[in-house]
Design an enzyme around this catalytic site. Sequence first.
Site, PDB file in Angstrom:
ATOM      1  N   HIS A   1      13.134  -2.372  12.256  1.00 26.71           N
ATOM      2  CA  HIS A   1      11.949  -1.527  12.090  1.00 26.71           C
ATOM      3  C   HIS A   1      11.837  -0.521  13.239  1.00 26.71           C
ATOM      4  CE1 HIS A   1       9.774  -3.908   8.869  1.00 26.71           C
ATOM      5  NE2 HIS A   1      10.818  -4.657   9.153  1.00 26.71           N
TER       6      HIS A   1
ATOM      7  N   ASP B   1       3.434   0.167  10.975  1.00 27.49           N
ATOM      8  CA  ASP B   1       4.368  -0.553  10.113  1.00 27.49           C
ATOM      9  C   ASP B   1       3.579  -1.350   9.073  1.00 27.49           C
ATOM     10  OD1 ASP B   1       6.853  -1.680   9.280  1.00 27.49           O
ATOM     11  OD2 ASP B   1       7.564  -1.612  11.349  1.00 27.49           O
TER      12      ASP B   1
END
Length: 465
Positions: A24, A121
């Site tokens: 990520h 996120d």
Amino acid sequence: MGSQEGSSASQLHVVMFPWFAFGHITPFVQLSNKLASHGVQISFLSAPGNIQRISLSLNSSPLIKIIPVHIPPVDGLPPGLDSTSDMSPALADLLKIAADKMQPQIKSILIDLKPHIVFIDFEQHWIPSIASSLGIKTFNFSVFAAACEAYVTNPYRESPTIDDLKKPPPGFPTTSISSLSTYQARDFLYPFMSFNGGPSVQQRVQTTRKSCDAIVMKSCHEMEGPYIDYIRQHYGKPVLLTGPIVPDAPKYKLEEKWENWLQQFPAKSVLFCSFGSETFLTDEQIKELVLGLEQTGLPFFVVLNFPPGDGDNNEKLKNALPAGFAERVQGKGVVHIGWVQQQAILAHDSVGCYVCHSGLSSVIEAFINDCQLVMLPQKGDQFLNSMLISGDLKAGVQVIRDDEDGHFNKEDLCKAVKVVTVDVNEEPGKSISANHGKWRDFLLNKDIQDGFITNLVEEMKKMVH
């Protein structure tokens, strides 16, 4: 396009806050570099243990700064573990609970920084309400392919069974992604599970999506148009596109040891095989993989990793490799444990094929370095990425697997490699190679790729001002 630090875009200040996993973090870093080159000021948040690695990938720019954040203590989570690469899946679930305790800390940072936008996120479903109260826009940046977001983390999915997940959700576009195998659907039960009484991944995703100001996807219409349109239908808010985010060439030279080994082989003859730092093969899978690579007759370089924990990794590898294998492939095959300079290896003239888990960043790196793709996805979004590349884009080949447990054998692996190497001048190898070249040209077209970021910055400015 060069730096635009003097342009009106320099008024934009963005906070980047990815989940504490390098799968990520890396796309957030890559997007930060692209935005900063267009004059956007970046404040990048992560835990101290990740900062050295992040700083190696972030461009040196007065517009970019890294701000350390501290992970609060949680029972059962050892202190000092700052990314999922250092922990088991159970500890990673505890990390989500620790991250939820960061709300006061993050609010204080946002009050201090006064950014225009915070990019978050999937995990931080609580940030939009904090940011909104401070007059800050929140953008949910997805690091996954639009195909995966459309198929799995879809508002229609609440508590699906394996059979539910084998079928696309209602209204899903007609594409090459028409169903999942049993083992793939079973793996996708994870996002719908609740751990330690906290919200599931799916609940976090949907709360974040519904409460943020915009959804940002690491994609483009050329590659994933039907899935992007499908996602737009569901949320009634802007869905902005970054494009595929082609990484910059690495700043480092390939380690001399690997340079010397690779350069002894002809151009495009070496198979490079890697599954990322957080994907682990079983001993049985390792055996079939290396025997399949040996069966191709081509030189190969395999990178393997083992789960963190007790035991010597070299001993684990010794137990996993077939008897006599190391002796048979000496000089022609390398099996390495741990991190390597993947981008630099893929860019080497001798490497022509990449056997990988279909992580999105890895797939893009294969395209831009002209390495044919053989895909052996192991979990989660990798399954959908592999279908997208081999099906919709027809630019790679998947290894055939058993429906129930995903088993593959050495013959299936060898056959897949031969389609894109030995048989590259015959159908279907010829068409796969031609499509691979087409998408490579698209990804390496600087005007096209820069246009995605230019458009994104314009949309950001409109939403802020």
